[in-house]
Design a protein around this motif. Structure first.
Motif, PDB file in Angstrom:
ATOM      1  N   SER A  89      -5.693   4.521  -7.804  1.00 52.90           N
ATOM      2  CA  SER A  89      -4.564   5.422  -7.603  1.00 52.90           C
ATOM      3  C   SER A  89      -3.437   4.686  -6.873  1.00 52.90           C
ATOM      4  O   SER A  89      -3.599   3.533  -6.445  1.00 52.90           O
ATOM      5  CB  SER A  89      -4.997   6.660  -6.810  1.00 52.90           C
ATOM      6  OG  SER A  89      -5.529   6.281  -5.548  1.00 52.90           O
ATOM      7  N   ASP A  90      -2.289   5.334  -6.722  1.00 53.59           N
ATOM      8  CA  ASP A  90      -1.140   4.710  -6.066  1.00 53.59           C
ATOM      9  C   ASP A  90      -1.475   4.327  -4.629  1.00 53.59           C
ATOM     10  O   ASP A  90      -2.085   5.098  -3.883  1.00 53.59           O
ATOM     11  CB  ASP A  90       0.046   5.690  -6.076  1.00 53.59           C
ATOM     12  CG  ASP A  90       0.570   5.944  -7.481  1.00 53.59           C
ATOM     13  OD1 ASP A  90       0.305   5.085  -8.350  1.00 53.59           O
ATOM     14  OD2 ASP A  90       1.217   6.995  -7.706  1.00 53.59           O
ATOM     15  N   GLY A  91      -1.075   3.137  -4.259  1.00 57.61           N
ATOM     16  CA  GLY A  91      -1.315   2.652  -2.904  1.00 57.61           C
ATOM     17  C   GLY A  91      -2.676   2.036  -2.694  1.00 57.61           C
ATOM     18  O   GLY A  91      -2.982   1.576  -1.583  1.00 57.61           O
TER      19      GLY A  91
END
Length: 326
Positions: A82-84
């Motif tokens: 996921s993002d990050g």
């Protein structure tokens, strides 16, 4: 104010010079050694040869680690993709994250390869390993304690687990020590399998099926208590549904196996060329032993004396008969 609780370690790794000793990995390694040691003792008791369990474990353990990690990464992909997030973390197995379902499934594939190479039936090998695997899980669960992860709902019970870390969304406080519940449950499963195997002479994979079913029965309610992020299906955590499905499959296998193949395997490991399956001499040695016994019997003084006595009796009897006729 919490008067009693289980403390969490301040850190899960100890630096020994340039070498990091991680509590999670340490627990996994100890668990593997216990499983192989106990499995070897049970295998020998079943008529197998020393070292066979370890040889096959060389295949089963790596497959199990890969399978366990794959299951965790796939079912919790948001933690890595996921993002990050850094997808490289998916390979950092020492930081925790092994799914028992994938570990057992892939470990069985590795064990099958090892058993096939040795000409050994996989169900018999799995029966020997079953309680050891349960004890290995009991030890491995303490790795979650080192990492302060996989705990349950908040509680103020005297045996509550105190979480001090605030990383990855954790909220410091006291929670149900689900790692401890599962560890104790696995110990009970291990002893249950040992008792049932001795009492009912389980064979053809039924001891392993009993381990699977018993573990799933406990994992279901323990998983339900956990509060870490997880995918839900129809209001239940994915691992709860997995436990239910695997429990049913294990019970079905146990029942069908008992009907089709009652009893236990007489031979679990073929003997090397020139040897017999039962402990003792080779066929040549047995023939030699029979010949020696035959010679001993022919030269036995008592036997010779008895035979001479029989001959004398025969002569006396013949003389007496002649006298009567005369």
């Amino acid at each position: 104010m919490d008067l009693a609780f289980i403390p969490s370690p301040s850190r899960g790794v100890v630096e020994l010079g340039p070498i990091p000793l991680r509590g999670y990995a340490f627990c996994i390694i100890i668990g593997v050694f216990v499983a192989v040691w106990l499995g070897n003792k049970r295998w020998i008791a079943r008529g197998g040869r020393p070292g066979t369990v370890a040889d096959i474990s060389v295949w089963a353990v790596p497959f199990g680690l890969v399978g366990g990690r794959l299951y965790h990464v796939i079912t919790d992909y948001q933690l890595y993709f996921s993002d990050g997030r850094d997808w490289v973390d998916a390979f950092k197995i020492w930081e925790g994250g092994l799914g028992i379902w994938g570990a057992i499934a892939f470990g069985a594939v590795g064990a099958w390869i090892g058993c096939r190479r040795r000409g050994i039936p996989l169900p018999a090998w799995a029966d020997a390993l079953a309680p050891g695997i349960a004890f290995a899980q009991a030890i491995g669960r303490w790795g979650n304690w080192f990492n302060q992860e996989l705990y349950g709902k908040a509680t103020d019970l005297p045996w509550a687990l105190k979480i001090t870390s605030a990383e990855d969304g954790r909220v410091p406080g006291t929670y149900h020590p689900t790692f401890l519940y599962e560890s104790l449950w696995c110990i009970g499963v291990g002893f249950l399998v040992i008792w049932a195997d001795r009492r009912f002479k389980l064979g053809h994979g039924r001891a392993f099926a009993l381990y699977v079913a018993s573990y799933c029965a406990g994992r279901g309610w323990i998983e339900y208590m956990r509060v870490d992020d997880a995918h839900h299906v129809l209001g239940l955590r994915l691992n709860v549904w997995t436990a239910i499905a695997v429990f049913v499959l294990a019970v079905v296998y146990f029942v069908l196996s008992a009907k089709k193949r009652p009893g236990r395997e007489e031979i679990v490991e073929p003997a090397p060329d020139g040897e017999v399956d039962s402990p003792g001499e080779s066929p040549k040695d047995e023939d030699k032993a029979r010949t020696d016994l035959s010679k001993d019997a022919d030269t036995d003084p008592d036997k010779v004396k008895d035979e001479d006595g029989d001959k004398d009796k025969g002569k006396d009897g013949a003389g007496a008969e002649s006298a009567k006729k005369g």
